[in-house]
Scaffold this active site. Structure first.
Site, short mmCIF file in Angstrom:
data_model
loop_
_atom_site.label_atom_id
_atom_site.label_comp_id
_atom_site.label_asym_id
_atom_site.label_seq_id
_atom_site.Cartn_x
_atom_site.Cartn_y
_atom_site.Cartn_z
CE1 TYR A 32 0.13 1.87 4.34
CE2 TYR A 32 1.06 -0.33 4.42
CZ TYR A 32 0.88 0.92 4.99
OH TYR A 32 1.47 1.22 6.20
CE LYS A 147 3.13 3.29 3.27
NZ LYS A 147 3.64 3.49 4.64
CD GLU A 179 10.44 1.60 10.35
OE1 GLU A 179 10.31 2.54 9.55
OE2 GLU A 179 10.22 0.42 10.04
CG LEU A 203 8.56 2.40 4.52
CD1 LEU A 203 8.52 1.27 3.50
CD2 LEU A 203 7.14 2.85 4.87
#
Length: 287
Positions: A32, A147, A179, A203
């Protein structure tokens, strides 16, 4: 009535349906993107579509649409909403084969879904108080650079942060903060910025890349290097960023103050630069 796109057709959201055998539903087998839109203009659209290509390649799925087709869909859906600031959500799954099977099925068309929703303005109290975060062990898989729609680990981690009245969970893998559950991380120490380098454990955020560019334009020192838990605990400032939340100052980590426990000057400088970037986008004629 909210309009969405699903597999070649525009329709009301309430009428959108996918088969129960869709691999996104059964396996989380898909990817996505979320793209912020300001005054009808997508921010960093090319970078988001580049990342979509990388994510699709990462799960061995061909991009079902051309860039021109994606942009046509976005333009129509943005126009269907009254809100000037929106978030585009797009999802591509491996489609619905005739039987449930872990292995890829041949000759199955991907499922393509796109919608937009109004993007709420940032709470003005954030600029005065900042937000809280907690540190948690990273329980996700090994390809966080994709993702993926398989988000149950991120859901659990973000909810655990919420359970502790925090905005975000910062994820620790082998002693290093990689992250947030839904964000990228920066620290400020002695006037310099640092952020973890790109790799499979995180990411590569589009907003992260924009913050790096804005830092360079502002003449700030920034290094991409591993961040330890102690780096984050001892930072003068701690920042998180994402497409829909932009750049947020973290003033409390695990209940303890970050730096002086106040919103810091580098966040204010970078946030001003970010808002100026948005203003410039709004002045750009629609293409």
């Amino acid at each position: 009535m909210t309009e969405v796109y699903l597999n070649g057709a525009f329709m009301p959201l309430a009428e959108a349906r996918v088969p129960v055998l869709d691999r996104g539903f059964l396996f989380g087998d898909g990817v996505y993107e979320v793209i912020p839109v300001y005054h009808g203009q997508p921010l960093r659209l090319a970078a988001h579509l580049d990342r979509l290509e990388r994510s699709l390649a990462g799960i061995r799925l061909a991009n079902p649409l051309s860039r021109a087709h994606w942009e046509h869909l976005f333009t129509r859906l943005i126009a269907s909403q009254a809100a000037e600031n929106q978030a585009i959500y797009l999802q591509v799954t491996r489609g619905a084969p005739p039987v449930r099977e872990h292995r890829f099925s041949k000759c199955v068309e991907p499922t393509v879904f796109v919608m937009t929703k109004p993007m709420a303005p940032r709470d003005p109290r954030i600029a005065e108080q900042g937000v809280a975060a907690v540190l948690r062990e990273d329980i996700r898989w090994q390809r966080c650079d994709i993702k993926s729609i398989s988000l149950v680990a991120a859901v659990l981690l973000r909810q655990e942060a919420a359970d502790h009245d925090a905005e975000e969970a910062l994820l620790v893998r082998d002693g290093w903060v990689v992250e947030g559950s839904t964000s990228n991380v920066f620290i400020v120490q002695d006037g310099a910025l640092a952020t973890p380098p790109v790799g499979p454990e995180l990411l590569s955020g589009i907003t992260r890349e924009l913050i790096i560019e804005l830092s360079e334009r502002q003449g700030l020192t920034l290094k991409q290097r591993p961040l330890s838990v102690e780096d984050c605990r001892r930072a003068d400032e701690l920042l998180i960023c994402s497409s829909t939340r932009e750049l947020l100052p973290v003033t409390r980590l695990d209940g303890a103050p970050v730096g002086q426990g106040q919103v810091g000057p580098l966040w204010r400088q970078l946030d001003a630069a970010y808002q100026a970037c948005k203003t410039e986008l709004m002045r750009t004629p629609h293409g």
